[in-house]
Design a protein around this motif. Sequence first.
Motif, short mmCIF file in Angstrom:
data_model
loop_
_atom_site.label_atom_id
_atom_site.label_comp_id
_atom_site.label_asym_id
_atom_site.label_seq_id
_atom_site.Cartn_x
_atom_site.Cartn_y
_atom_site.Cartn_z
N GLU A 175 -1.66 8.96 9.24
CA GLU A 175 -1.49 8.14 10.42
C GLU A 175 -2.60 7.09 10.53
O GLU A 175 -2.35 5.96 10.99
N LEU A 176 -3.80 7.43 10.11
CA LEU A 176 -4.89 6.46 10.14
C LEU A 176 -4.62 5.30 9.17
O LEU A 176 -4.92 4.14 9.48
N LEU A 177 -4.07 5.63 8.00
CA LEU A 177 -3.82 4.60 6.99
C LEU A 177 -2.54 3.83 7.26
O LEU A 177 -2.31 2.77 6.67
N ASP A 178 -1.68 4.36 8.12
CA ASP A 178 -0.44 3.69 8.47
C ASP A 178 -0.58 3.11 9.88
O ASP A 178 0.25 3.33 10.75
N SER A 179 -1.64 2.33 10.05
CA SER A 179 -1.94 1.81 11.38
C SER A 179 -2.39 0.36 11.29
O SER A 179 -2.88 -0.09 10.24
N PRO A 180 -2.25 -0.40 12.38
CA PRO A 180 -2.77 -1.77 12.40
C PRO A 180 -4.28 -1.81 12.14
O PRO A 180 -4.78 -2.78 11.57
N ALA A 181 -5.00 -0.77 12.56
CA ALA A 181 -6.45 -0.75 12.35
C ALA A 181 -6.79 -0.78 10.86
O ALA A 181 -7.73 -1.48 10.44
N TRP A 182 -6.04 -0.05 10.04
CA TRP A 182 -6.27 -0.05 8.59
C TRP A 182 -5.95 -1.42 7.99
O TRP A 182 -6.72 -1.96 7.19
N ARG A 183 -4.84 -2.00 8.38
CA ARG A 183 -4.46 -3.30 7.83
C ARG A 183 -5.46 -4.39 8.27
O ARG A 183 -5.81 -5.26 7.47
N ASN A 184 -5.93 -4.31 9.50
CA ASN A 184 -6.93 -5.27 9.95
C ASN A 184 -8.25 -5.09 9.22
O ASN A 184 -8.92 -6.08 8.87
N LEU A 185 -8.61 -3.83 8.94
CA LEU A 185 -9.84 -3.58 8.20
C LEU A 185 -9.75 -4.14 6.79
O LEU A 185 -10.71 -4.73 6.28
N CYS A 186 -8.59 -3.97 6.16
CA CYS A 186 -8.42 -4.50 4.80
C CYS A 186 -8.57 -6.02 4.78
O CYS A 186 -9.17 -6.58 3.84
N GLU A 187 -8.07 -6.69 5.79
CA GLU A 187 -8.23 -8.14 5.86
C GLU A 187 -9.70 -8.52 6.02
O GLU A 187 -10.17 -9.50 5.42
N THR A 188 -10.42 -7.75 6.81
CA THR A 188 -11.85 -8.01 6.96
C THR A 188 -12.59 -7.82 5.64
O THR A 188 -13.44 -8.64 5.26
N LEU A 189 -12.27 -6.75 4.93
CA LEU A 189 -12.94 -6.49 3.65
C LEU A 189 -12.60 -7.57 2.63
O LEU A 189 -13.47 -7.99 1.85
N ARG A 190 -11.36 -8.00 2.60
CA ARG A 190 -10.98 -9.10 1.70
C ARG A 190 -11.80 -10.36 2.01
O ARG A 190 -12.21 -11.09 1.09
N ARG A 191 -12.00 -10.62 3.27
CA ARG A 191 -12.70 -11.84 3.67
C ARG A 191 -14.19 -11.77 3.36
O ARG A 191 -14.80 -12.78 2.98
N GLU A 192 -14.77 -10.59 3.49
CA GLU A 192 -16.22 -10.47 3.37
C GLU A 192 -16.70 -10.13 1.96
O GLU A 192 -17.88 -10.36 1.66
N PHE A 193 -15.82 -9.59 1.12
CA PHE A 193 -16.25 -9.13 -0.20
C PHE A 193 -15.47 -9.79 -1.32
O PHE A 193 -14.31 -10.17 -1.15
N SER A 194 -16.12 -9.88 -2.47
CA SER A 194 -15.46 -10.41 -3.66
C SER A 194 -14.45 -9.41 -4.21
O SER A 194 -13.35 -9.80 -4.62
N TYR A 195 -14.83 -8.11 -4.21
CA TYR A 195 -13.94 -7.06 -4.71
C TYR A 195 -14.00 -5.85 -3.78
O TYR A 195 -15.06 -5.50 -3.26
N VAL A 196 -12.84 -5.23 -3.60
CA VAL A 196 -12.71 -4.00 -2.82
C VAL A 196 -12.11 -2.95 -3.75
O VAL A 196 -11.01 -3.12 -4.26
N VAL A 197 -12.85 -1.87 -3.98
CA VAL A 197 -12.39 -0.77 -4.85
C VAL A 197 -12.06 0.42 -3.96
O VAL A 197 -12.93 0.92 -3.22
N LEU A 198 -10.80 0.87 -4.01
CA LEU A 198 -10.34 1.97 -3.17
C LEU A 198 -10.19 3.24 -4.01
O LEU A 198 -9.36 3.29 -4.93
N ASP A 199 -10.98 4.25 -3.71
CA ASP A 199 -10.80 5.56 -4.34
C ASP A 199 -9.66 6.26 -3.61
O ASP A 199 -9.75 6.55 -2.42
N SER A 200 -8.58 6.53 -4.33
CA SER A 200 -7.32 6.95 -3.71
C SER A 200 -7.01 8.41 -4.01
O SER A 200 -7.45 8.97 -5.01
N PRO A 201 -6.19 9.06 -3.17
CA PRO A 201 -5.63 10.36 -3.52
C PRO A 201 -4.71 10.20 -4.74
O PRO A 201 -4.30 9.09 -5.08
#
Length: 298
Positions: free
Chosen positions: A197-223
């Motif tokens: 539920e946390l990852l299927d939320s507007p908060a997660w999508r908004n956070l991803c946009e912030t990380l894209r904007r602030e960083f050159s690369y975003v590495v996600l360690d996934s299940p």
Amino acid sequence: MSKMFEALVSREGEVSRLMQQLAAPPPLAPAQLSHPDQAIPKLAKPVTVISSGGAPGPLEGVRVLPFKITAGTPLFPFDSDQAHVAEQYRITRTKLLHDPRQPRVIVVSSSAPRDGKTITSINLAGVLALRPELKVVLVEADLRRAHIAGLLGFANTPGLSDVLSGKAALADALVRAEQCPNLFILPGGSWHGDATELLDSPAWRNLCETLRREFSYVVLDSPPMGVLADFELLQAVSDGVVFVIRPDHTNRAECKKALESLGTRKLLGVILNAAKEWPLYQAGQSKYYKDYSQAPNK
């Protein structure tokens, strides 16, 4: 923990051979790399940790902590005696930097637990952050089994789950590596019973946009793929997936199924973890590699 990485499948022939062994469809042909000296395309704007005035940025006041890396934990920061393994990560970095798709949000996953995806995530983010022009964030997106903070020797909270649930600001949850100032880590955070539920939320999508904007690369360690809905939510916001296989552990049927479900559009490459035969370091080649990598006699 999984053993240290011994091999990277980086050539078309090797990837094709591996996929044939797994009875999977032929993989996407690897992209032709640009010349190593070619300028890297302009990426995201640099991170400003200390504000120079005006409204505070999303990374204002990030903690700076030393990493306590011990034997049996990640290769990063690549100053150990495993130079041949470190070189393979640099090859991986080169391929990602010059991939014409320019992937910037990268998911690292596998078909099952204990294939080595977390170690891969740490080392991949670490080798990218060694480039002085890049700012990299490593995100512990496996909220159910968060290990990155423990491996690097700092607290897991506050972290991603706390940011998404509104309990912490991004700047409070991020950690900046003292030994590698271009590397930031967002740990998993407090245990949350409903990670999906946390990852299927507007908060997660908004956070991803912030990380894209602030960083050159975003590495996600996934299940692992195909086990939880979490992976699908992570790859949906990503530019591509790095797939980890451990020959002495990975189940071939599960691996084949995972690769088929992923397809070739998002597959950036395959990394072999703990391989018994390392293509560039086989018997008879170890001395050659060592001699070749050393500075010439003057």
